[in-house]
Design an enzyme around this catalytic site. Structure first.
Site, PDB file in Angstrom:
ATOM      1  CG  ASP A   1      77.370  46.070  12.911  1.00 48.65           C
ATOM      2  OD1 ASP A   1      78.302  46.173  12.093  1.00 48.65           O
ATOM      3  OD2 ASP A   1      76.665  47.023  13.263  1.00 48.65           O
TER       4      ASP A   1
ATOM      5  CE1 TYR B   1      74.644  54.931  16.354  1.00 44.09           C
ATOM      6  CE2 TYR B   1      75.628  54.986  14.183  1.00 44.09           C
ATOM      7  CZ  TYR B   1      74.677  55.433  15.065  1.00 44.09           C
ATOM      8  OH  TYR B   1      73.754  56.365  14.665  1.00 44.09           O
TER       9      TYR B   1
END
Lengths: 723, 723
Positions: B368, B454
């Site tokens: 990420d 998330y």
């Protein structure tokens, strides 16, 4: 380390005076004038103990009672009251088999059978109230059950085998008295340049190391210099060890090996507020506190039933475990049903082995719960510092060795916590401009056992999302070893040091702490199954996927105890579920709670080393046993000097069936401790924890619908503040 | 999971409108009218951004400023300002080698050499301000350095090799636009009973899986149903995957395997406040908050220097790391000297592999930080819920793909915490009636990255005892897989499920999160040594001691990188020390800080599985490298579609000397996540942490002399409250 601590000057007169003061203190705390109307407790009056707290806090706008100690039991699990203890004492006083009154080493509620407790409803008469008594007479351990309704002893067993009851304050006093009367001790002190009145001694337990010390109750005595500083722990008189036969009241061994080692100075050892300690060089902090203008949201009913948010549980002080959580139930977020999570949870044993094989150190392998008790060593909490404002305090009622009750005030506190944390949140980036976040508020039940030098803070924290977090926080004083060195450059072979030089002439000896928890999980009902949800690597077949590997969660149902003896392994990981195979969610998932370990440590000792044999319950981090009301204490009921014949490891060797049964989960939380200079002269707190966490217990996130914090809901300051 | 998220309806008109709104938004946040007087920044004016916060809080009696964003840099490490970014853009606009303006994928401060930063003192002119630019043109990655003082590009490298820059919002928009114009996608939606306007799509990165997808920039597109609930994440259109060439703007692969699988209903998926969610069945809670009537005790100087208690550090938002702590220094408790602890600490990469090898899932192995950026995805924090009252908020200044700056308001918060915890304590039992306890107050810097579904909360918590606690807290939405089943009893082979049925027709797929931290420790100075303090069991010799075993702490000095590649093992435990061998305490112990892992998890993937090759930095929990200014990003500078040629594991394979050198410690914190029903439709927070802890850094307990809480020091309520 961990010991029953006492400080006794040479003078026996002073010792006697002290004892008188203690007795007086106990008596002052024991009202004798009230009476409960039988075991139902329905017509019991209550009295309010200790109003001193109320003078310490700004009283919020609420009817919250910060303390209320019931006179009479209201719940089958309520601890023995003062009156009940007095009644037990009366029964024992006239109990014929004892020629004279025995020494009471432990006296506590004999809990009713689990089925009776589960069947009981508020308003029902209480099941018969019984006391368990562990007494000593003529060097023999007696286990008695006293039925308070029948007014008599209903069972009486004389234990042979290894193991003695917990040591009492009286035992400690005897050991110290015998030691301080021993001429060689005083001679050694004087030879070391001390005055004998400087000696501050304590009486550590000696463990069990073979036949030499068997067949009699033993305490060791070691001393410090108590001159000039209240922190005598920092000033060991090294290598001076007396082995005392407590019952014979005599020294059976005197070892004096450390005369070359100076007694460390008192410099920088003091820690008491007001004792002229330089404040640390730092910017001072503005006041900050957790404020609750409308008072706390929890209530404590009948002294022991705690209700808060979606939780209800029974909380009581216990002389051995310290604090026992029973009948923990959480409300179903959708139906409102109170659902069982845990029948009983507590710290069952605390094993603290030191890593030094020398004469004055090898035996320091304490089992604090069984040898001393985590509850009788839990001293009054310090308001505003050990516990925040708006804490509710609960007293312990324990028993002296002559069978008399005494009150340990403010032994447990309960408070709500908001620490700026988040319960759940989510944002969305672009045209859904979603910014949702919810605060996390929890409830903490706290107790601090001070076992000699070490302070163990135990927190049971209840969260609205269904999690119970159990935290152990260490502070207090190191157990130090005297050393001839003032700088490590003077040490001929640093590899041989068994610890760190933490101040001039003192080494912080390396050691461990293992806290073993008894977790009698009853997830939705008593019949549960333990599932090892093992994460197993899988390889894909050629051509199946661009990925070569992944892992699967394989559910291994533990059929017998051996299936659940588990060591945590980072590269063979598992989740540890206790499920109720009979209760399934709407999706068919079994209702469960999982144990979630945090940082921990394992014992590195040889399995056949005597301390590890006695503490064999630390051979695995996880065990599961079928419920058995006698299997409460991981190190055995009679732990002192035991040979490990009655431990969790021994019970569990039978490999009993545990599938879909009433089962108990055992978890050991460990710490390795290599001391450092920051630990001197008092240790900043160190913590670790584990969680009990719902897993498919709720149909969905149980706190989805809680409200966010809004400004108007938070405390509002009045004129004095906002001006 | 973790992705650049976008929600785009079919209509391109809406998309264009959205883009215009965004551009307008950015421009509104960019004042063009002020000017900094050169790099020294000394004559900079400041402006105050965002007064909305002040309308949200009860203003305490203090001069504390809850927000102040400087126009100009004041410290060598200060991030690029709006004006500086505009200046970089101007320079690039006239930079000849680019025929047209390239796509700016990343633009951030090129930090001065460490020596320059260490030499710099407040009042000195700033070292030359430079920008690092990662740009794309014609499918090629360009790495540029722009010198703002010289006003020109000073270095320019065209990267070949594997790996692409982070994806931009523009890339995501392109991918979604291409996908939504693709007739087969709409046909599949209609065939599944949806309207094409219901499609809510996102564009996950695809990792790297061999030559098929090499040589071009790829994004995947997958969709959900956005009808009827804002929580589209709970409603996957399963098995529908488009592979998009972003630069060619075309679909290179269309996979549609899930038509048998129904799109899950919207029932019980909503989570927004006010959307008619039933409150959970529980007793409501009274208000509780951390109150600071005199305001917080910390201050933020010149926008980025945080000073609190005994700590000072530089804190800044970063598009990739999210939040960077630099120059963390703690005050010596005795001399008041500010001593260096860490030059730079940040989350360097976040690896999130899912455990499902199927076509629509195998590629979900996100990195990420390198693929999206933890900072550009850090959305504004929610006051009173993400952060408590009395928080200070810091804005991020980032860059669009056309090189224009924009402000991400309230991206970081800083607050003090008192949670009822204890800093240190000790009680004494008998005639020393000692009851000493001190409250623990800490300072937290917090940021939340929302990477698609998330939410990652990052806390850096500073304690007065010298500990830095780094906590990662997970929340947000599961990445769900559509399923034909509504009850697990319908599943033919439950062993084959790659996750848990968490609601009707949706499976929460098992996955991991690994957060790798770059910890450039400078303990008292840059030259440090890593010591593996290994606890090694020793057997006693026959007759040496009644004990058979104990353990010793053996200090293994890491001479080269291989000595410090460590896997955590419960039965081969170590402490992990970074020491300064040249700075010793008065006792001769080297000054040090230790890494204290908490609960964690390790990657179970094959070492030669493509995602593990790319994230080989998770092969060990601990690595130590010699400082190298180019080695910041554990997954390599150009992470997207990389083959793992530029990872920490590759750099460290050189096995360079690390003893008594400027070293960087890397630690990976991991979570295994087997979802459960409680995670639906939004996950209660889950956390783990590690500590950086002083070890013989201070001469003694640095908070020995702090004062206890007294009633009179705590907040006092005015008339409105105490009435």
């Amino acid at each position: 380390m961990s010991t029953g601590i006492s400080w006794v000057r040479r003078s026996l007169i002073a010792l006697l005076l002290l004892f008188l003061i203690l007795v007086l203190h106990y008596n002052l705390n024991i009202p004798e004038f009230f009476n409960c109307s039988g075991s139902s407790g329905l017509s019991c009056a209550r009295r309010k103990l200790g109003s001193f707290l109320q003078s310490h806090i700004s009283k919020p706008k609420s009817n919250f009672k910060f303390k209320e100690t019931p006179q009479c039991p209201h719940h089958p699990l309520d601890p023995l009251t003062i009156q009940e203890i007095n009644q037990v004492r009366s029964i024992l006083l006239s109990y014929k088999p004892f020629a004279s009154f025995p020494a009471i080493q432990a006296l506590y509620l004999d809990e009713p059978d689990k089925s009776q407790v589960l069947d009981w409803k508020p308003g029902d008469p209480l099941p018969p109230r019984k006391a368990s008594v562990i007494a000593l007479q003529n060097g023999q351990s007696h286990l008695l059950t006293v039925d308070l309704d029948l007014g008599r002893v209903t069972s009486h067993e004389v234990k042979s085998g290894s193991g003695y009851p917990p040591v009492s304050l009286e035992d400690i006093n005897v050991a110290l008295q015998v030691a301080l009367s021993y001429p060689e001790l005083n001679k050694s002190a004087i030879d070391r340049g001390m005055e004998s009145s400087d000696l501050a001694c304590f009486s550590p337990t000696g463990g069990w190391y073979g036949p030499g010390e068997e067949g009699r109750r033993i305490l060791k005595v070691q001393c410090f210099s108590g001159r000039g500083s209240s922190n005598f722990w920092m000033r060991p008189v090294e290598g001076l060890t007396l082995t005392i036969d407590i019952d014979q009241k005599k020294v059976v061994k005197f070892s004096d090996t450390g005369r070359r080692i100076p007694v460390p100075e008192d410099t920088n050892t003091e820690y008491q507020y007001g004792s002229h300690i330089d404040p640390p060089k730092m910017q001072p902090l503005n006041p900050i506190s957790m404020e609750q203008p409308n008072g706390p949201s929890f209530r404590v009913e009948n002294g022991h039933i705690v209700k808060w948010a979606n939780w209800a549980f029974h909380l009581k002080p216990d002389p051995r475990a310290g604090m026992i959580i029973s009948r923990a139930m959480v409300q179903d977020s959708e139906t409102g049903e109170f659902r069982s999570v845990m029948y009983k949870g507590f710290s069952s044993e605390l094993f603290v082995p030191y890593m030094d094989p020398e004469e004055a150190w090898y035996f320091k392998t304490y089992m604090d719960a069984g040898e001393y008790g985590m509850g009788v060593t839990a001293l009054p909490l310090v308001p505003l510092n050990d516990c925040p404002r708006y804490s509710y305090y609960m007293d312990g009622i324990f028993v002296t060795s002559d069978g008399k009750p005494y009150v340990q005030p403010n032994m447990i506190c309960i408070f709500e916590r908001y620490a700026g944390d988040v319960g759940w949140r989510h944002s969305e980036l672009i045209n859904y401009k979603i910014r949702e976040s919810r605060p996390k508020i929890t409830l903490v039940a706290r107790m601090v056992s001070t076992i000699g030098n070490y302070d163990y803070i135990f927190d049971w924290e209840f969260q609205t999302d269904g999690i119970i977090r159990v935290k152990v926080i260490l502070s207090g004083m190191l157990l130090l070893k005297g050393s001839p060195y003032q700088n490590i450059s003077q040490v001929p072979n640093q590899e041989d040091m068994t610890g760190t030089l933490v101040s001039e002439n003192v080494i912080g000896v390396v050691h461990d702490h293992f806290i073993t928890f008894h977790l009698d999980m009853d997830v939705d009902d008593s019949n549960n199954t333990f599932v090892n949800v093992n994460l197993v690597k899988e390889e894909t077949s050629p051509g199946e996927s661009p990925r070569k590997s992944y892992f699967k969660a394989k559910r291994l149902v533990a059929k017998t105890e051996d299936d659940a003896k588990l060591k945590i392994n980072l590269y063979d990981p598992s989740e540890y579920h206790v499920i109720n195979p009979s209760r399934r969610s709407r999706l068919g998932n079994p209702s469960g709670y999982r144990l979630v370990p945090g940082g921990t440590a394992a014992s590195l000792l040889d399995l056949d080393d005597p301390p590890q044999l006695r503490s064999a319950f630390t051979n695995n981090q996880i065990w599961v046993t079928p419920y058995n009301r006698t299997e409460q204490w991981a190190g055995g009921l009679l732990t002192s000097q035991s040979k490990g014949e009655d431990t969790l490891a021994v019970w569990s060797a039978r490999n009993r069936p545990i599938e879909n049964k009433d089962i108990v989960l055992w978890y050991t939380l460990g710490f390795h401790h290599i001391p450092c200079q920051e630990d001197f002269p008092v240790m900043p707190t160190v913590e670790s924890s584990f969680d009990l966490k719902p897993v498919n217990f709720f149909e969905r996130n149980p706190i989805l619908g809680i409200t966010p914090n809004f400004e108007q809901d938070l405390p509002v300051y009045g004129a004095a503040f906002s001006a």
